[in-house]
Design a protein around this motif. Sequence first.
Motif, short mmCIF file in Angstrom:
data_model
loop_
_atom_site.label_atom_id
_atom_site.label_comp_id
_atom_site.label_asym_id
_atom_site.label_seq_id
_atom_site.Cartn_x
_atom_site.Cartn_y
_atom_site.Cartn_z
N ALA A 62 28.81 -11.85 29.77
CA ALA A 62 28.74 -13.16 30.43
C ALA A 62 27.28 -13.57 30.67
CB ALA A 62 29.51 -13.14 31.74
N ASN A 63 26.44 -12.63 31.02
CA ASN A 63 25.03 -12.92 31.24
C ASN A 63 24.39 -13.48 29.97
OD1 ASN A 63 22.45 -12.90 32.56
ND2 ASN A 63 22.01 -11.01 31.46
N ASN A 64 24.70 -12.86 28.86
CA ASN A 64 24.18 -13.30 27.58
C ASN A 64 24.65 -14.73 27.29
OD1 ASN A 64 22.63 -12.37 25.38
ND2 ASN A 64 24.47 -12.34 24.15
N LYS A 65 25.93 -14.97 27.49
CA LYS A 65 26.49 -16.30 27.24
C LYS A 65 25.91 -17.32 28.22
CE LYS A 65 30.62 -18.94 26.62
NZ LYS A 65 32.02 -18.96 26.33
N TRP A 66 25.74 -16.93 29.47
CA TRP A 66 25.19 -17.84 30.48
C TRP A 66 23.79 -18.30 30.09
CZ3 TRP A 66 28.19 -20.12 33.81
CH2 TRP A 66 27.64 -20.84 34.86
N ARG A 67 22.99 -17.40 29.53
CA ARG A 67 21.64 -17.78 29.07
C ARG A 67 21.72 -18.80 27.94
NH1 ARG A 67 19.43 -12.02 28.27
NH2 ARG A 67 19.59 -12.85 26.19
N GLN A 142 30.01 -26.14 20.75
CA GLN A 142 30.38 -26.46 22.14
C GLN A 142 31.59 -25.65 22.58
OE1 GLN A 142 28.76 -28.77 24.51
NE2 GLN A 142 29.97 -27.27 25.62
N ILE A 143 32.56 -25.47 21.71
CA ILE A 143 33.74 -24.66 22.03
C ILE A 143 33.32 -23.23 22.35
CG2 ILE A 143 35.80 -23.57 21.03
CD1 ILE A 143 36.21 -26.29 19.51
N ILE A 144 32.43 -22.69 21.56
CA ILE A 144 31.99 -21.31 21.75
C ILE A 144 31.14 -21.17 23.02
CG2 ILE A 144 30.53 -19.50 20.77
CD1 ILE A 144 31.51 -20.59 17.98
N ILE A 145 30.24 -22.12 23.25
CA ILE A 145 29.34 -22.04 24.40
C ILE A 145 30.08 -22.33 25.71
CG2 ILE A 145 27.30 -23.04 25.52
CD1 ILE A 145 26.47 -21.38 23.20
N ASP A 146 30.86 -23.40 25.76
CA ASP A 146 31.56 -23.75 27.00
C ASP A 146 32.83 -24.53 26.68
OD1 ASP A 146 32.39 -24.31 29.56
OD2 ASP A 146 30.68 -25.57 30.09
N VAL A 147 33.92 -23.82 26.53
CA VAL A 147 35.20 -24.43 26.18
C VAL A 147 35.71 -25.35 27.30
CG1 VAL A 147 36.70 -22.58 27.02
CG2 VAL A 147 37.43 -23.98 25.07
N LEU A 168 36.95 -15.52 26.78
CA LEU A 168 36.75 -14.07 26.59
C LEU A 168 36.34 -13.75 25.16
CD1 LEU A 168 39.69 -12.68 28.75
CD2 LEU A 168 37.24 -12.55 29.26
N MET A 169 37.00 -14.37 24.19
CA MET A 169 36.65 -14.14 22.79
C MET A 169 35.23 -14.60 22.49
SD MET A 169 39.93 -14.89 20.40
CE MET A 169 40.74 -16.17 21.33
N SER A 170 34.86 -15.76 23.04
CA SER A 170 33.52 -16.27 22.77
C SER A 170 32.45 -15.41 23.44
CB SER A 170 33.39 -17.74 23.17
OG SER A 170 33.47 -17.90 24.56
N GLN A 171 32.76 -14.85 24.61
CA GLN A 171 31.80 -13.93 25.24
C GLN A 171 31.57 -12.71 24.35
OE1 GLN A 171 32.87 -12.88 29.26
NE2 GLN A 171 32.82 -14.99 29.94
N LYS A 172 32.65 -12.14 23.83
CA LYS A 172 32.52 -10.98 22.93
C LYS A 172 31.76 -11.36 21.66
CE LYS A 172 36.67 -8.66 24.55
NZ LYS A 172 38.06 -8.33 24.29
N PHE A 173 32.12 -12.51 21.10
CA PHE A 173 31.47 -12.98 19.88
C PHE A 173 29.97 -13.16 20.09
CE2 PHE A 173 30.25 -17.09 17.71
CZ PHE A 173 29.88 -16.51 16.51
N PHE A 175 28.06 -11.92 22.35
CA PHE A 175 27.39 -10.65 22.64
C PHE A 175 27.17 -9.86 21.34
CE2 PHE A 175 27.25 -6.21 24.21
CZ PHE A 175 26.14 -6.34 25.02
N LYS A 176 28.17 -9.82 20.48
CA LYS A 176 28.03 -9.14 19.18
C LYS A 176 26.97 -9.84 18.33
CE LYS A 176 31.16 -5.91 19.48
NZ LYS A 176 30.80 -4.51 19.58
N MET A 177 26.96 -11.17 18.37
CA MET A 177 25.96 -11.95 17.64
C MET A 177 24.56 -11.60 18.15
SD MET A 177 25.56 -14.57 15.37
CE MET A 177 27.16 -15.32 15.26
N HIS A 178 24.41 -11.56 19.45
CA HIS A 178 23.13 -11.20 20.06
C HIS A 178 22.71 -9.78 19.65
CE1 HIS A 178 20.06 -10.40 23.10
NE2 HIS A 178 20.78 -9.35 23.46
N GLN A 179 23.64 -8.83 19.73
CA GLN A 179 23.31 -7.45 19.36
C GLN A 179 22.86 -7.34 17.91
OE1 GLN A 179 27.02 -5.46 20.52
NE2 GLN A 179 25.85 -4.28 22.02
N LEU A 180 23.59 -7.98 17.01
CA LEU A 180 23.22 -7.93 15.59
C LEU A 180 21.86 -8.58 15.37
CD1 LEU A 180 23.80 -7.27 12.64
CD2 LEU A 180 25.09 -9.43 12.50
N ARG A 181 21.63 -9.70 16.01
CA ARG A 181 20.35 -10.40 15.87
C ARG A 181 19.20 -9.51 16.34
NH1 ARG A 181 17.35 -13.64 19.47
NH2 ARG A 181 16.01 -15.14 18.40
N VAL A 182 19.37 -8.91 17.50
CA VAL A 182 18.32 -8.01 18.03
C VAL A 182 18.10 -6.83 17.09
CG1 VAL A 182 17.77 -6.43 19.92
CG2 VAL A 182 18.59 -8.72 20.42
#
Length: 190
Positions: A62-67, A142-147, A168-173, A175-182
Motif C-alpha cells: 500500500a505504501n508503494n501504491k500510495w506514493r 487510473q483503474i490501477i492507481i485508484d479504482v 488488492l490486485m492492483s497493490q500486488k501488481f 508492488f511486483k512492478m516496483h520490485q522488477l523495476r528496482v
Amino acid sequence: MSYSKLEWKKLVKRNVHRVWSQELELEIIEKSSLIYMKPDFKPNDVHIALQSLNDTEDIRRANNKWRMMTGTYATQQRRFKYKQSPSPICLLCQKEEEDLLHMIVRCEALSDVRKKYIPQIVQKFPENEQIGIYANDSQLLQIIIDVSHPDIKNSFEAGAKTMEEIELMSQKFLFKMHQLRVDLLNAMTH
C-alpha cells in the motif's frame, strides 16, 4: 440565539470539518501530483487503498501504491524534474519519458509483470467494458492507481466488493512492478 454546550460543540465540530474538507478538496484539485487521487476524498474517509491492510506485507504494498497515487514515486521524469537525473527517458527501454503511464502501462522491460496482472484486473469489469479499458491507457492507469476515483466509479459498474478486489490486485501488481523495476535498475548499475 443561544446554544447549549453540546449544541455549540456540535456546531463548531461541523464547521471545522466543513472548512477542512473544502481545503482538502481544493488541495487535491490544485496539486498536479494528485491527479490520480479521487477529488472527493474526505478527512474522515478511509481510502480504499488503506481499508484492507492486514499485515506488514499489505502495508509495504500500500505504501508503494500510495506514493504512486500522490505523485511522489520516483520515476525518471520526476527525478529529472528535481535535477536528480540527467534525463527523463526510461532507463529500462530507452523509448520515452518514464512517467507512471509509461512505467505501468507501456514499458516493454516490465511487460512480464503487466501480462500477469492487468488481465486479472480488467476481468473484474463487465465483458462489454473490457475492450474499452484496454484501448484507453489513461483509463487503465487510473483503474490501477485508484479504482475509487469518480471517473472510474461513474463509468463502470463495479460494486464495493469488486472495487476492493481490484484494489488488492492492483497493490500486488504495482508492488511486483516496483520490485522488477528496482531489480533491473540495480542490475544495470552493477
